[in-house]
Design a protein around this motif. Sequence first.
Motif, PDB file in Angstrom:
ATOM      1  N   MET A   1       0.712  -1.344  -0.027  1.00  0.00           N
ATOM      2  CA  MET A   1      -0.484  -0.257   0.102  1.00  0.00           C
ATOM      3  C   MET A   1       1.220   1.203  -0.093  1.00  0.00           C
ATOM      4  N   ALA A   2       0.707   1.954  -0.663  1.00  0.00           N
ATOM      5  CA  ALA A   2       1.012   3.089  -0.787  1.00  0.00           C
ATOM      6  C   ALA A   2       1.114   4.347   0.383  1.00  0.00           C
ATOM      7  N   LEU A   3       2.052   5.209  -0.287  1.00  0.00           N
ATOM      8  CA  LEU A   3       1.819   6.336   0.815  1.00  0.00           C
ATOM      9  C   LEU A   3       0.756   7.303   0.447  1.00  0.00           C
ATOM     10  N   SER A   4      -0.098   7.641   2.067  1.00  0.00           N
ATOM     11  CA  SER A   4      -0.707   8.266   0.265  1.00  0.00           C
ATOM     12  C   SER A   4      -0.863   9.701   0.461  1.00  0.00           C
ATOM     13  N   ASN A   5      -1.664  10.428  -0.522  1.00  0.00           N
ATOM     14  CA  ASN A   5      -1.521  11.945  -0.477  1.00  0.00           C
ATOM     15  C   ASN A   5      -1.213  12.429   0.108  1.00  0.00           C
ATOM     16  N   LYS A   6      -2.145  12.804   1.379  1.00  0.00           N
ATOM     17  CA  LYS A   6      -3.104  13.517   2.066  1.00  0.00           C
ATOM     18  C   LYS A   6      -1.735  13.483   3.222  1.00  0.00           C
ATOM     19  N   LEU A   7      -0.826  12.352   3.181  1.00  0.00           N
ATOM     20  CA  LEU A   7       0.133  12.808   4.597  1.00  0.00           C
ATOM     21  C   LEU A   7       1.132  13.084   3.459  1.00  0.00           C
ATOM     22  N   LEU A   8       1.467  13.509   3.124  1.00  0.00           N
ATOM     23  CA  LEU A   8       2.512  14.513   1.614  1.00  0.00           C
ATOM     24  C   LEU A   8       1.707  16.326   1.980  1.00  0.00           C
ATOM     25  N   SER A   9       3.158  16.540   2.041  1.00  0.00           N
ATOM     26  CA  SER A   9       2.905  17.948   1.899  1.00  0.00           C
ATOM     27  C   SER A   9       3.267  19.216   1.040  1.00  0.00           C
ATOM     28  N   ARG A  10       2.452  20.091   0.575  1.00  0.00           N
ATOM     29  CA  ARG A  10       1.721  20.311  -0.538  1.00  0.00           C
ATOM     30  C   ARG A  10       2.858  20.379  -1.615  1.00  0.00           C
ATOM     31  N   ASP A  11       4.617  20.468  -1.669  1.00  0.00           N
ATOM     32  CA  ASP A  11       4.971  20.480  -3.088  1.00  0.00           C
ATOM     33  C   ASP A  11       5.614  19.598  -2.822  1.00  0.00           C
ATOM     34  N   GLU A  12       5.503  18.287  -1.911  1.00  0.00           N
ATOM     35  CA  GLU A  12       6.279  17.125  -1.723  1.00  0.00           C
ATOM     36  C   GLU A  12       6.369  16.060  -2.460  1.00  0.00           C
ATOM     37  N   VAL A  13       7.346  15.244  -3.427  1.00  0.00           N
ATOM     38  CA  VAL A  13       6.927  14.883  -4.251  1.00  0.00           C
ATOM     39  C   VAL A  13       7.297  13.076  -4.009  1.00  0.00           C
ATOM     40  N   VAL A  14       7.017  12.244  -3.760  1.00  0.00           N
ATOM     41  CA  VAL A  14       7.314  10.400  -3.700  1.00  0.00           C
ATOM     42  C   VAL A  14       8.305  10.404  -4.898  1.00  0.00           C
ATOM     43  N   VAL A  15       9.333   9.727  -4.436  1.00  0.00           N
ATOM     44  CA  VAL A  15      10.981   9.884  -5.266  1.00  0.00           C
ATOM     45  C   VAL A  15      10.930   7.494  -5.520  1.00  0.00           C
ATOM     46  N   ARG A  16      10.247   6.924  -3.832  1.00  0.00           N
ATOM     47  CA  ARG A  16      10.390   5.702  -4.399  1.00  0.00           C
ATOM     48  C   ARG A  16       9.391   5.766  -2.904  1.00  0.00           C
ATOM     49  N   HIS A  17       8.585   4.223  -3.473  1.00  0.00           N
ATOM     50  CA  HIS A  17       8.376   4.024  -2.000  1.00  0.00           C
ATOM     51  C   HIS A  17       8.066   2.448  -2.875  1.00  0.00           C
ATOM     52  N   MET A  18       8.970   1.865  -1.122  1.00  0.00           N
ATOM     53  CA  MET A  18       9.260   0.192  -1.160  1.00  0.00           C
ATOM     54  C   MET A  18       8.655  -0.487   0.229  1.00  0.00           C
ATOM     55  N   HIS A  19       8.979  -1.445  -0.213  1.00  0.00           N
ATOM     56  CA  HIS A  19       8.564  -2.616   0.979  1.00  0.00           C
ATOM     57  C   HIS A  19      10.596  -3.328   1.453  1.00  0.00           C
ATOM     58  N   THR A  20      10.756  -4.253   1.792  1.00  0.00           N
ATOM     59  CA  THR A  20      12.353  -4.509   2.317  1.00  0.00           C
ATOM     60  C   THR A  20      12.136  -6.068   1.803  1.00  0.00           C
ATOM     61  N   HIS A  21      13.249  -6.417   1.183  1.00  0.00           N
ATOM     62  CA  HIS A  21      13.221  -7.929  -0.184  1.00  0.00           C
ATOM     63  C   HIS A  21      12.235  -9.131   0.862  1.00  0.00           C
ATOM     64  N   PRO A  22      12.058  -9.823  -0.436  1.00  0.00           N
ATOM     65  CA  PRO A  22      11.719 -10.191  -0.442  1.00  0.00           C
ATOM     66  C   PRO A  22      11.976 -11.825   0.014  1.00  0.00           C
ATOM     67  N   LYS A  23      13.192 -11.069   0.099  1.00  0.00           N
ATOM     68  CA  LYS A  23      14.653 -12.078   0.818  1.00  0.00           C
ATOM     69  C   LYS A  23      14.093 -12.597   2.243  1.00  0.00           C
ATOM     70  N   VAL A  24      13.645 -12.095   3.538  1.00  0.00           N
ATOM     71  CA  VAL A  24      13.472 -12.514   4.214  1.00  0.00           C
ATOM     72  C   VAL A  24      12.254 -13.809   3.996  1.00  0.00           C
ATOM     73  N   LEU A  25      11.797 -13.602   3.718  1.00  0.00           N
ATOM     74  CA  LEU A  25      10.360 -14.713   3.722  1.00  0.00           C
ATOM     75  C   LEU A  25      10.583 -15.989   2.569  1.00  0.00           C
ATOM     76  N   LEU A  26      12.104 -15.747   2.205  1.00  0.00           N
ATOM     77  CA  LEU A  26      12.807 -17.001   1.440  1.00  0.00           C
ATOM     78  C   LEU A  26      12.810 -18.702   1.953  1.00  0.00           C
ATOM     79  N   TRP A  27      13.023 -18.317   3.327  1.00  0.00           N
ATOM     80  CA  TRP A  27      12.977 -19.692   4.191  1.00  0.00           C
ATOM     81  C   TRP A  27      11.914 -20.626   4.754  1.00  0.00           C
ATOM     82  N   ARG A  28      10.969 -19.008   4.813  1.00  0.00           N
ATOM     83  CA  ARG A  28       9.945 -19.124   5.153  1.00  0.00           C
ATOM     84  C   ARG A  28       9.118 -19.941   4.318  1.00  0.00           C
ATOM     85  N   ILE A  29       9.112 -19.892   2.455  1.00  0.00           N
ATOM     86  CA  ILE A  29       8.688 -20.192   1.820  1.00  0.00           C
ATOM     87  C   ILE A  29       9.503 -21.659   2.022  1.00  0.00           C
ATOM     88  N   VAL A  30      10.221 -21.455   1.557  1.00  0.00           N
ATOM     89  CA  VAL A  30      10.765 -22.946   1.595  1.00  0.00           C
ATOM     90  C   VAL A  30       9.866 -23.924   2.523  1.00  0.00           C
TER      91      VAL A  30
END
Length: 170
Positions: A1-30
């Motif tokens: 879920m992306a950051l809501s635009n209502k949480l940004l100031s008037r002239d603020e721009v989202v450069v990058r929105h990300m989750h942690t790397h999915p590698k944290v789930l690798l051994w769980r998936i195995v």
Amino acid sequence: MALSNKLLSRDEVVVRHMHTHPKVLLWRIVGWVVLLAAAVAASVLLPDSWAPWGLVALWVAVLVVSVPLMFLPWLRWVTTTYTVTSKRVITRAGILNKSGHDLPLTRISDVQQDRTVTDRIFGCGTLSLQTSSDDPLLLVDVPRVEMVQLEISNLLFNDVQGAVDADPES
């Protein structure tokens, strides 16, 4: 879920929105695949005298074991986000109890990255955002950590467009 635009100031721009790397789930998936394979094998080898309740009990047990093995870590991964905007770095985490940190770019004095051998294989790493208070903000398992470091560096030098254009894939 992306950051809501209502949480940004008037002239603020989202450069990058990300989750942690999915590698944290690798051994769980195995582990989950092994659990499912064992359950399928047990279902096939189950004596006919145990049907149908033995089969139901087996799959209920698999479902119960799957919750802490796969579902909760996945939910923790989904709810952990890092957002870089033109004015700050925002972290959010938590399933029921939410925690977050907003670090204004003006407080960042140094941006460091740390990549272990495993991180290099998966293309991620840890980003350390040093502030003047000697209390760094650590962003762990950041995907494409080198690109994120470049974007933050561009933002620190007031090059918002350079940060937005730094990664043509995002």
